[in-house]
Design an enzyme around this catalytic site. Structure first.
Site, PDB file in Angstrom:
ATOM      1  N   TYR A   1       3.046   0.465   6.568  1.00 24.90           N
ATOM      2  CA  TYR A   1       3.860   0.054   5.427  1.00 24.90           C
ATOM      3  C   TYR A   1       4.150   1.237   4.522  1.00 24.90           C
ATOM      4  O   TYR A   1       3.439   2.244   4.505  1.00 24.90           O
ATOM      5  CB  TYR A   1       3.130  -1.036   4.617  1.00 24.90           C
ATOM      6  CG  TYR A   1       1.938  -0.520   3.845  1.00 24.90           C
ATOM      7  CD1 TYR A   1       2.079  -0.101   2.521  1.00 24.90           C
ATOM      8  CD2 TYR A   1       0.684  -0.435   4.441  1.00 24.90           C
ATOM      9  CE1 TYR A   1       0.987   0.390   1.813  1.00 24.90           C
ATOM     10  CE2 TYR A   1      -0.399   0.045   3.748  1.00 24.90           C
ATOM     11  CZ  TYR A   1      -0.250   0.463   2.429  1.00 24.90           C
ATOM     12  OH  TYR A   1      -1.329   0.959   1.735  1.00 24.90           O
TER      13      TYR A   1
ATOM     14  N   PHE B   1       4.260   4.478  -4.256  1.00 24.19           N
ATOM     15  CA  PHE B   1       2.908   4.512  -4.796  1.00 24.19           C
ATOM     16  C   PHE B   1       1.846   4.510  -3.695  1.00 24.19           C
ATOM     17  O   PHE B   1       0.685   4.836  -3.919  1.00 24.19           O
ATOM     18  CB  PHE B   1       2.656   3.333  -5.761  1.00 24.19           C
ATOM     19  CG  PHE B   1       2.750   1.974  -5.090  1.00 24.19           C
ATOM     20  CD1 PHE B   1       1.672   1.428  -4.409  1.00 24.19           C
ATOM     21  CD2 PHE B   1       3.917   1.226  -5.178  1.00 24.19           C
ATOM     22  CE1 PHE B   1       1.762   0.181  -3.819  1.00 24.19           C
ATOM     23  CE2 PHE B   1       4.002  -0.026  -4.582  1.00 24.19           C
ATOM     24  CZ  PHE B   1       2.921  -0.555  -3.888  1.00 24.19           C
ATOM     25  N   ASP B   2       2.253   4.187  -2.471  1.00 21.97           N
ATOM     26  CA  ASP B   2       1.284   4.195  -1.365  1.00 21.97           C
ATOM     27  C   ASP B   2       2.044   4.123  -0.042  1.00 21.97           C
ATOM     28  O   ASP B   2       3.153   3.553   0.022  1.00 21.97           O
ATOM     29  CB  ASP B   2       0.307   3.025  -1.487  1.00 21.97           C
ATOM     30  CG  ASP B   2      -0.878   3.165  -0.531  1.00 21.97           C
ATOM     31  OD1 ASP B   2      -1.140   4.297  -0.075  1.00 21.97           O
ATOM     32  OD2 ASP B   2      -1.543   2.144  -0.239  1.00 21.97           O
TER      33      ASP B   2
ATOM     34  N   ILE C   1      -4.027  -8.312  -1.320  1.00 16.55           N
ATOM     35  CA  ILE C   1      -3.434  -8.947  -2.498  1.00 16.55           C
ATOM     36  C   ILE C   1      -2.725 -10.209  -2.036  1.00 16.55           C
ATOM     37  O   ILE C   1      -2.240 -10.292  -0.898  1.00 16.55           O
ATOM     38  CB  ILE C   1      -2.474  -7.991  -3.225  1.00 16.55           C
ATOM     39  CG1 ILE C   1      -1.373  -7.497  -2.279  1.00 16.55           C
ATOM     40  CG2 ILE C   1      -3.226  -6.824  -3.861  1.00 16.55           C
ATOM     41  CD1 ILE C   1      -0.335  -6.629  -2.961  1.00 16.55           C
TER      42      ILE C   1
ATOM     43  N   TYR D   1      -0.956  -6.998  -8.792  1.00 17.61           N
ATOM     44  CA  TYR D   1      -2.077  -6.522  -9.603  1.00 17.61           C
ATOM     45  C   TYR D   1      -1.997  -7.010 -11.054  1.00 17.61           C
ATOM     46  O   TYR D   1      -2.731  -6.534 -11.920  1.00 17.61           O
ATOM     47  CB  TYR D   1      -2.145  -4.992  -9.532  1.00 17.61           C
ATOM     48  CG  TYR D   1      -2.473  -4.521  -8.130  1.00 17.61           C
ATOM     49  CD1 TYR D   1      -3.787  -4.508  -7.689  1.00 17.61           C
ATOM     50  CD2 TYR D   1      -1.470  -4.145  -7.252  1.00 17.61           C
ATOM     51  CE1 TYR D   1      -4.085  -4.118  -6.392  1.00 17.61           C
ATOM     52  CE2 TYR D   1      -1.756  -3.752  -5.957  1.00 17.61           C
ATOM     53  CZ  TYR D   1      -3.075  -3.740  -5.529  1.00 17.61           C
ATOM     54  OH  TYR D   1      -3.374  -3.350  -4.262  1.00 17.61           O
TER      55      TYR D   1
ATOM     56  N   PHE E   1       7.374  -3.703  -0.548  1.00 15.70           N
ATOM     57  CA  PHE E   1       6.730  -3.220   0.676  1.00 15.70           C
ATOM     58  C   PHE E   1       7.710  -3.284   1.835  1.00 15.70           C
ATOM     59  O   PHE E   1       8.426  -4.281   1.997  1.00 15.70           O
ATOM     60  CB  PHE E   1       5.502  -4.077   1.022  1.00 15.70           C
ATOM     61  CG  PHE E   1       4.348  -3.908   0.082  1.00 15.70           C
ATOM     62  CD1 PHE E   1       3.456  -2.865   0.236  1.00 15.70           C
ATOM     63  CD2 PHE E   1       4.163  -4.793  -0.972  1.00 15.70           C
ATOM     64  CE1 PHE E   1       2.391  -2.712  -0.634  1.00 15.70           C
ATOM     65  CE2 PHE E   1       3.101  -4.646  -1.847  1.00 15.70           C
ATOM     66  CZ  PHE E   1       2.200  -3.598  -1.679  1.00 15.70           C
TER      67      PHE E   1
END
Length: 593
Positions: A55, A65-66, A85, A111, A128
């Protein structure tokens, strides 16, 4: 496109910042865009499934961010058990392997109002881009699909068998990780003894040689959590532990072949297999109705063969050389399996001999055509065999009644014959000529076996003679006759003439005349020319007082007799020159004494 799909797509595009009619406002649930769905979807993600996926995670403005890609490792975990999550848990439901989705996760499913310090701000909507790579469940079983199977399958793989197979290995998403074909050799191993991963141990059971299977192995029957290969953990590239992503150490591979928790797909072709306890397997393809004798240890066998591997690959053939393979059996001149496999064969028999590698060429193989640990199959046709101690085999087909006179050495005989190999191949026949074959027996004019077979025959008698090569044409053969061939003669004696002892051209039936020279000198001039000599000898034969050595050319025999007596070769015989052979032999004895 269905109306519902249009509404969903518009919502997605609006949230991603694409042009839209207006801001739809806060999202109630995860927005899912299935922008790539594979044509074949054998399984969809369900609650409790283990999954592997890649992902990229971004904010609405596209800032990343990731990313699992940046860490060089896929993410693995369980769906629906609180390890992800909530938005990701929901967004992954129903995915297929190789499916790609865009997910928009609102803050309350991500979050929330807290965020992740320094990484994800409070109340952040997360975007995502996900590709599903693997799905499995702890209750999964091995999945075996037979792709092709030989019509004939006499035996299947069991535990403790040694197998040789080719394979292509891929992950569930189709990513190849290994192939025996690329190495140019089969994978060779024992089954059920711990040499293989459990799934392959199970997946090979029951296979036939030549069978093709697809075997899907879940991770817990494969390489499990560790995967396979060298791993180089890079701490700086680990995902933040407080992110509600899978709680599995993320690593970067410097040579990983198989990732952790990976399902494996093997396309397998079983080339051959055997068991170390196997002996030679024989299949009698064709056995002649008449089999008077079977080969035993010490016999010399001539046979044709095709040699193949279990998958049908031809590695050798005597037919391609147009020459039989000739050898003794049971004496170690050939591989042990063939030594055993040729025991008990009949002339003309066709036999299949299946030989395990420990009775063939073993782990080393032979040359570039017989691989290591290969099972060999020989389709054999026995042309003939014999033993070095064999005599001539004589079968009397017909013998006239009242037969009192039979042939002996030095007799002159006329006979017809047909000569062939034991497999029926015709070689020669006297019937191809205008008259029968003629020979004086015991004069080394025919092969020894034929000479023996013509002895003690009556005129009109018919025989079948089986002549071994040491009494025939030997290892070298002759024109039209293969080396070491057993010959079959059908002979019929047409006529016979009584012979004379060795070294004689003429013998008297009684005592020779006391004054032989005077009687031979017909014109009494003191010398005997060829004409007088010939007339005298012919008269003796006509009156039954003596006989010439049998021959198709009596004149030549008489000429040879004259030449022997004309010792100075002046064209006439004098009284001093004329001597009987018996007198000459006596003189030689005195000289030796």
């Amino acid at each position: 496109m269905a109306p519902g799909s249009i509404v969903l797509l518009l919502s997605v595009l609006g949230v991603l910042g694409a042009p839209a009619l207006g801001d739809p406002g806060p999202l109630e649930d995860v927005v899912i865009d299935r922008y790539y769905i594979p044509r074949v979807c054998l399984r969809e993600v369900q609650m409790g499934d283990f999954i592997r996926y890649h992902y990229n995670g971004t904010f609405k403005d596209g800032k990343k961010f990731d990313s699992s890609y940046d860490r060089g490792a896929t993410v693995a975990g369980v769906v629906g058990v609180g390890r992800l999550i909530t938005g990701m848990d929901r967004g992954l439901q129903g995915m297929c392997v190789n499916e790609r989705r865009h997910l928009i996760v609102p803050p309350h499913l991500g979050y929330g109002s807290i965020g992740v310090a320094g990484l994800i701000p409070p109340d952040a909507t997360l975007y995502f881009d996900v590709v599903m790579l693997d799905i499995w469940n702890k209750d999964d079983k091995l999945q075996i699909t037979t792709l092709s199977k030989p019509e004939r399958c006499n035996r299947t793989v069991e535990n403790s068998d040694f197998v040789r197979y080719h394979y292509n290995g891929t992950l569930l998403d189709g990513t190849p990780f290994d192939s025996s074909y690329s190495k140019g050799s089969t994978y060779d191993t024992y089954v059920g003894t711990g040499w293989l991963i459990k799934g392959m141990d199970q997946g090979l059971l029951g296979m036939c040689a030549g069978e093709k299977r697809s075997i899907i192995i879940p991770p817990f029957l494969a390489y499990g959590e560790k995967g396979y290969g060298e791993l180089d953990i890079t701490p700086s590239q680990l995902a933040p532990s407080h992110l509600a992503l899978p709680r599995l150490t993320c690593v970067r591979s410097t040579g990983t072949v198989i990732p952790p928790q990976a399902s494996l797909v093997f396309s397998v072709l079983l080339v051959d297999f055997h068991n170390p306890k196997d002996g030679v397997f024989l299949e009698h393809l064709e056995v002649p109705e008449s089999c008077k004798r079977r080969a035993v240890t010490g016999d010399f066998v001539r046979y044709h063969y095709n040699g193949t591997l279990m998958d049908g690959t031809l590695f050798d053939s005597s037919y391609s050389r147009n020459h039989t393979y000739n050898t003794y059996i049971g004496k170690g001149y050939i591989i042990p399996g063939m030594d055993q496999g040729l025991q008990g064969v009949c002339v003309g028999e066709r036999r299949r001999v299946v030989i395990p590698p420990h009775l063939a060429y073993g782990e080393n193989g032979a040359g570039d055509k017989i691989p290591s640990s290969a099972v060999l199959i020989f389709d054999v046709h026995i042309i003939d065999f014999h033993n070095p101690e064999d005599p001539v085999e004589i079968e009397t087909v017909y013998r006239p009644e009242g037969c009192n006179v039979t042939t002996r050495d030095r007799d002159f005989v006329r006979y017809h014959y047909n000569c062939s190999l034991l497999d029926g191949t015709r070689l020669f026949s006297s019937h191809d000529y205008e008259k029968p074959q003629e020979v004086t027996l015991g004069t080394n004019k025919v092969i020894e076996g034929l000479n023996t077979g013509l002895l003690n025959m009556c005129t009109g008698e018919r025989r079948v003679l089986i002549i071994p090569p040491h009494l025939g044409h030997g290892e070298s053969g002759a024109r039209g006759v293969p080396g070491s061939a057993v010959l079959r003669f059908e002979v019929e004696l047409i006529s016979m003439e009584e012979g004379v002892p060795e070294g004689y051209l003429f013998i008297w039936h009684g005592e020779p005349p006391a004054s032989l020279y005077e009687q031979m000198d017909l014109n009494k001039d003191g010398e005997i020319p060829p004409e007088e000599f010939s007339t005298f000898i012919k008269t003796q034969v006509a009156e039954g007082k003596g006989r010439l050595m049998p021959s198709s050319d009596p004149e030549k025999v008489i000429a040879d007799m004259f030449r022997n007596q004309d010792r100075n070769q002046d064209g006439k015989i004098t009284a001093e020159e004329l001597k009987l052979k018996s007198d000459e032999d006596q003189e030689k004895i005195h000289e030796e004494l």
